[in-house]
Design an enzyme around this catalytic site. Structure first.
Site, PDB file in Angstrom:
ATOM      1  N   ASP A 109     -33.065-129.727 -70.811  1.00  0.00           N
ATOM      2  CA  ASP A 109     -32.622-129.495 -72.184  1.00  0.00           C
ATOM      3  C   ASP A 109     -33.297-128.235 -72.696  1.00  0.00           C
ATOM      4  O   ASP A 109     -34.459-127.962 -72.360  1.00  0.00           O
ATOM      5  CB  ASP A 109     -32.987-130.680 -73.078  1.00  0.00           C
ATOM      6  CG  ASP A 109     -32.169-131.923 -72.771  1.00  0.00           C
ATOM      7  OD1 ASP A 109     -31.055-131.781 -72.261  1.00  0.00           O
ATOM      8  OD2 ASP A 109     -32.651-133.041 -73.050  1.00  0.00           O
ATOM      9  N   ASP A 147     -24.609-132.046 -73.104  1.00  0.00           N
ATOM     10  CA  ASP A 147     -24.687-132.994 -74.214  1.00  0.00           C
ATOM     11  C   ASP A 147     -23.679-132.648 -75.300  1.00  0.00           C
ATOM     12  O   ASP A 147     -23.012-133.527 -75.859  1.00  0.00           O
ATOM     13  CB  ASP A 147     -26.097-132.998 -74.816  1.00  0.00           C
ATOM     14  CG  ASP A 147     -27.154-133.473 -73.839  1.00  0.00           C
ATOM     15  OD1 ASP A 147     -26.800-134.204 -72.898  1.00  0.00           O
ATOM     16  OD2 ASP A 147     -28.339-133.119 -74.011  1.00  0.00           O
TER      17      ASP A 147
END
Length: 208
Positions: free
Chosen positions: A156, A175
């Site tokens: 991330d 995401d």
């Protein structure tokens, strides 16, 4: 020519009618699922491939250039590039269930691939394509990144408004695709638009 012969020819002319064109046979049940399937399929898998490629390339780039370095401000502080390894789901949820999340992603991919030939809706194709691409993007991390297959931590790197996920959990392109695609599918369902192209309209209540 006699009157009888004339009447016979006249009645024969009246009785004969031009042949009507043969009626087209309706499509069989085997042919029906094939109609209109090409464009949604191309749209679904095309979007999925683009989303997957963008997700993989951005993760490779930030890991190679930014991991271990201070966060980088972009777009005037709207986002910060802050590389984190996430063992959980999107937005750092369920961090202790890495292998379960990997299996769940495999199931999601399988369901979308199974549903794909039945798609007749461009909107559903876009939504499911985003979900498929995002699920595959994070699944690549689960399989190929440390600490091992089905235990890999997802990269991330997008932090909204502040570094370290202070305002919103750190996320990635996959995401974002999953969330946007999921919202689109839910919205289409609420509007009565099904994946097979049918539109369900709510019947107005009969006046008493």
């Amino acid at each position: 020519m006699s009157t009888d012969q004339s009447s016979d020819q006249w009645s024969s002319a009246e009785g004969d009618s031009p042949e009507e064109p043969a009626a087209k046979e309706p499509a069989t049940s085997d042919d029906a699922p094939r109609r209109g399937v090409g464009k949604p399929l191309v749209l679904l898998f095309g979007i999925a491939v683009v989303a997957l490629v963008i997700d993989v390339l951005t993760k490779v780039a930030v890991v190679a250039n930014l991991e271990g370095h201070p966060p980088v401000k972009v777009l005037g502080g709207l986002f910060y590039l802050d590389v984190l390894r996430n063992p959980g789901a999107a937005f750092s949820l369920a961090t202790g269930l890495t292998w379960v999340l990997a299996l769940l992603a495999i199931v999601v991919v399988g369901v979308i691939v199974w549903l794909a030939p039945k798609l007749r809706s461009a909107g559903w194709a876009v939504g499911l394509g985003l979900v498929l691409g995002g699920a595959c993007g994070n699944l690549v991390d689960r399989i190929f990144r440390a600490p091992g297959p089905l235990q890999g931590h997802v990269v991330d790197f997008l932090s909204f408004l502040a570094p370290g996920g202070q305002v919103w959990p750190v996320f990635n392109v996959a995401d974002s695709c999953i969330v946007v695609g999921g919202v689109l599918v839910v919205l289409l369902s609420l509007l009565g638009r099904d994946y097979d192209g049918t539109v369900v309209r709510k019947k107005k209540a009969r006046e008493s």
